[in-house]
Design a protein around this motif. Structure first.
Motif, PDB file in Angstrom:
ATOM      1  N   VAL A 127      39.694 -53.703 -57.405  1.00 59.33           N
ATOM      2  CA  VAL A 127      39.532 -55.089 -56.980  1.00 59.33           C
ATOM      3  C   VAL A 127      40.795 -55.605 -56.306  1.00 59.33           C
ATOM      4  CG1 VAL A 127      39.132 -57.472 -57.745  1.00 59.33           C
ATOM      5  CG2 VAL A 127      37.838 -55.584 -58.773  1.00 59.33           C
ATOM      6  N   SER A 128      41.939 -55.358 -56.917  1.00 56.41           N
ATOM      7  CA  SER A 128      43.205 -55.819 -56.375  1.00 56.41           C
ATOM      8  C   SER A 128      43.471 -55.226 -54.996  1.00 56.41           C
ATOM      9  CB  SER A 128      44.348 -55.463 -57.329  1.00 56.41           C
ATOM     10  OG  SER A 128      45.578 -55.932 -56.829  1.00 56.41           O
ATOM     11  N   GLN A 129      43.229 -53.937 -54.846  1.00 57.13           N
ATOM     12  CA  GLN A 129      43.455 -53.283 -53.560  1.00 57.13           C
ATOM     13  C   GLN A 129      42.494 -53.794 -52.495  1.00 57.13           C
ATOM     14  OE1 GLN A 129      43.287 -51.851 -56.483  1.00 57.13           O
ATOM     15  NE2 GLN A 129      44.871 -50.272 -56.733  1.00 57.13           N
ATOM     16  N   ALA A 130      41.248 -54.013 -52.893  1.00 59.85           N
ATOM     17  CA  ALA A 130      40.253 -54.513 -51.943  1.00 59.85           C
ATOM     18  C   ALA A 130      40.617 -55.918 -51.474  1.00 59.85           C
ATOM     19  CB  ALA A 130      38.870 -54.516 -52.585  1.00 59.85           C
ATOM     20  N   LEU A 131      41.037 -56.758 -52.407  1.00 63.14           N
ATOM     21  CA  LEU A 131      41.437 -58.120 -52.050  1.00 63.14           C
ATOM     22  C   LEU A 131      42.665 -58.114 -51.144  1.00 63.14           C
ATOM     23  CD1 LEU A 131      40.957 -60.004 -55.448  1.00 63.14           C
ATOM     24  CD2 LEU A 131      39.595 -60.270 -53.373  1.00 63.14           C
ATOM     25  N   ALA A 132      43.602 -57.220 -51.425  1.00 63.04           N
ATOM     26  CA  ALA A 132      44.813 -57.127 -50.607  1.00 63.04           C
ATOM     27  C   ALA A 132      44.455 -56.766 -49.168  1.00 63.04           C
ATOM     28  CB  ALA A 132      45.762 -56.082 -51.191  1.00 63.04           C
ATOM     29  N   THR A 133      43.508 -55.873 -49.004  1.00 62.85           N
ATOM     30  CA  THR A 133      43.077 -55.464 -47.664  1.00 62.85           C
ATOM     31  C   THR A 133      42.432 -56.629 -46.913  1.00 62.85           C
ATOM     32  OG1 THR A 133      42.693 -53.193 -48.421  1.00 62.85           O
ATOM     33  CG2 THR A 133      41.626 -53.863 -46.370  1.00 62.85           C
ATOM     34  N   VAL A 134      41.551 -57.347 -47.609  1.00 63.88           N
ATOM     35  CA  VAL A 134      40.866 -58.478 -46.989  1.00 63.88           C
ATOM     36  C   VAL A 134      41.857 -59.575 -46.617  1.00 63.88           C
ATOM     37  CG1 VAL A 134      39.190 -60.334 -47.380  1.00 63.88           C
ATOM     38  CG2 VAL A 134      38.683 -58.017 -48.161  1.00 63.88           C
ATOM     39  N   VAL A 152      38.612 -72.616 -44.777  1.00 65.03           N
ATOM     40  CA  VAL A 152      38.689 -72.113 -46.153  1.00 65.03           C
ATOM     41  C   VAL A 152      39.002 -70.616 -46.156  1.00 65.03           C
ATOM     42  CG1 VAL A 152      37.333 -71.620 -48.230  1.00 65.03           C
ATOM     43  CG2 VAL A 152      37.209 -73.874 -47.173  1.00 65.03           C
ATOM     44  N   ILE A 153      38.337 -69.857 -45.299  1.00 67.00           N
ATOM     45  CA  ILE A 153      38.589 -68.411 -45.229  1.00 67.00           C
ATOM     46  C   ILE A 153      40.048 -68.138 -44.879  1.00 67.00           C
ATOM     47  CG2 ILE A 153      38.103 -66.320 -43.890  1.00 67.00           C
ATOM     48  CD1 ILE A 153      35.205 -67.341 -43.613  1.00 67.00           C
ATOM     49  N   PHE A 154      40.528 -68.813 -43.848  1.00 65.77           N
ATOM     50  CA  PHE A 154      41.891 -68.577 -43.371  1.00 65.77           C
ATOM     51  C   PHE A 154      42.940 -69.074 -44.362  1.00 65.77           C
ATOM     52  CE2 PHE A 154      45.647 -69.693 -40.789  1.00 65.77           C
ATOM     53  CZ  PHE A 154      45.872 -68.472 -40.171  1.00 65.77           C
ATOM     54  N   GLU A 155      42.767 -70.308 -44.839  1.00 66.01           N
ATOM     55  CA  GLU A 155      43.774 -70.901 -45.722  1.00 66.01           C
ATOM     56  C   GLU A 155      43.781 -70.265 -47.101  1.00 66.01           C
ATOM     57  OE1 GLU A 155      46.093 -72.843 -44.742  1.00 66.01           O
ATOM     58  OE2 GLU A 155      45.268 -73.119 -42.726  1.00 66.01           O
ATOM     59  N   ALA A 156      42.628 -69.829 -47.583  1.00 69.49           N
ATOM     60  CA  ALA A 156      42.587 -69.160 -48.884  1.00 69.49           C
ATOM     61  C   ALA A 156      43.415 -67.886 -48.855  1.00 69.49           C
ATOM     62  CB  ALA A 156      41.144 -68.846 -49.282  1.00 69.49           C
ATOM     63  N   ALA A 157      43.348 -67.161 -47.738  1.00 67.24           N
ATOM     64  CA  ALA A 157      44.146 -65.946 -47.594  1.00 67.24           C
ATOM     65  C   ALA A 157      45.636 -66.274 -47.574  1.00 67.24           C
ATOM     66  CB  ALA A 157      43.749 -65.207 -46.314  1.00 67.24           C
ATOM     67  N   MET A 158      46.008 -67.325 -46.828  1.00 64.81           N
ATOM     68  CA  MET A 158      47.414 -67.712 -46.746  1.00 64.81           C
ATOM     69  C   MET A 158      47.934 -68.209 -48.099  1.00 64.81           C
ATOM     70  SD  MET A 158      47.979 -67.025 -43.572  1.00 64.81           S
ATOM     71  CE  MET A 158      49.530 -67.833 -43.165  1.00 64.81           C
ATOM     72  N   LEU A 159      47.150 -69.057 -48.745  1.00 65.47           N
ATOM     73  CA  LEU A 159      47.574 -69.631 -50.025  1.00 65.47           C
ATOM     74  C   LEU A 159      47.619 -68.588 -51.139  1.00 65.47           C
ATOM     75  CD1 LEU A 159      45.580 -72.994 -49.929  1.00 65.47           C
ATOM     76  CD2 LEU A 159      48.067 -72.784 -49.960  1.00 65.47           C
TER      77      LEU A 159
END
Length: 216
Positions: A51-58, A96-103
């Motif tokens: 899960v952690s690796q998948a989230l990091a990639t996204v 939301v997609i963009f800012e969630a990744a940044m935050l």
């Protein structure tokens, strides 16, 4: 330049209405993106297998895409797969997609900034890993994250102007409509738009500074 005509009650109300849409889109996007970022950042910090690796990639993928492209995707591409959104919903989803990744990166970094000794002390006192994360690590990390998070919120508010490309009826869109009616309104209108953005963003920055000083 025609300041009198550009600042007529009719046009000022029109700009305020557009700014209302800007603030609405920004507020909803801030709340949703922050909630998602907390979950993503926490899961990455916990290093959950796969899960952690998948989230990091996204996250890395989204962070390296221009927001404008994501806005185009949510408004023009999603309908091709059967998901048609109105302009407000498409703008909010893109932000939301963009800012969630940044935050989420801010959250993850904030969690890592908490002293390991406090984590070990909490675990030795009988708290589980999740209890330690929730009651000890996250509260301390959030205090340290206030300045960068508020800075990101300010960026989000300014980024709502990019939704003008899909004719979202926000502040910049309304400003363009006014400018299209009289070329002499361009400078006065953009000066008013700049002042509106400045007042809100400066207020947010002052709140951030006060919170930062309070926790020093």
């Amino acid at each position: 330049m025609d300041f009198i005509g550009a600042y007529s009650p009719q046009y000022l109300v029109f700009l305020v209405e557009g700014f209302g849409v800007t603030l609405k889109v920004a507020f909803i996007s801030i709340v949703l993106s922050f909630a998602i970022a907390i979950m993503i950042g926490t899961m990455r910090y916990a290093r959950i297998p796969v899960v952690s690796q998948a989230l990091a990639t996204v996250v890395e993928l989204i962070r390296n895409l221009p927001l404008l492209l994501i806005i185009f995707f949510t408004y023009f591409a999603l309908p091709e797969v059967g998901l048609k959104l109105d302009k407000v919903a498409a703008a909010i989803l893109a932000l939301v997609i963009f800012e969630a990744a940044m935050l989420s990166e801010i959250v993850r970094s904030g969690l890592h900034s908490v002293d390991r000794g406090q984590i070990e002390a909490a675990r030795s006192s009988g708290l589980s890993y999740m209890q330690t994360l929730w009651h000890v690590v996250l509260p301390q990390a959030l205090r340290k994250m206030v300045p960068p998070i508020v800075s990101q919120f300010i960026s989000l508010l300014k980024d709502t102007s990019l939704a003008v490309v899909i004719a979202l009826p926000e502040l910049m869109n309304h400003a363009q409509i006014i400018n299209g009616r009289n070329v002499n309104y361009v400078i006065p209108t953009f000066l008013m738009v700049a002042m509106m953005y400045f007042v809100v963003n400066y207020s947010l920055s002052r709140v951030s500074k006060r919170l930062e000083n309070k926790h020093i």
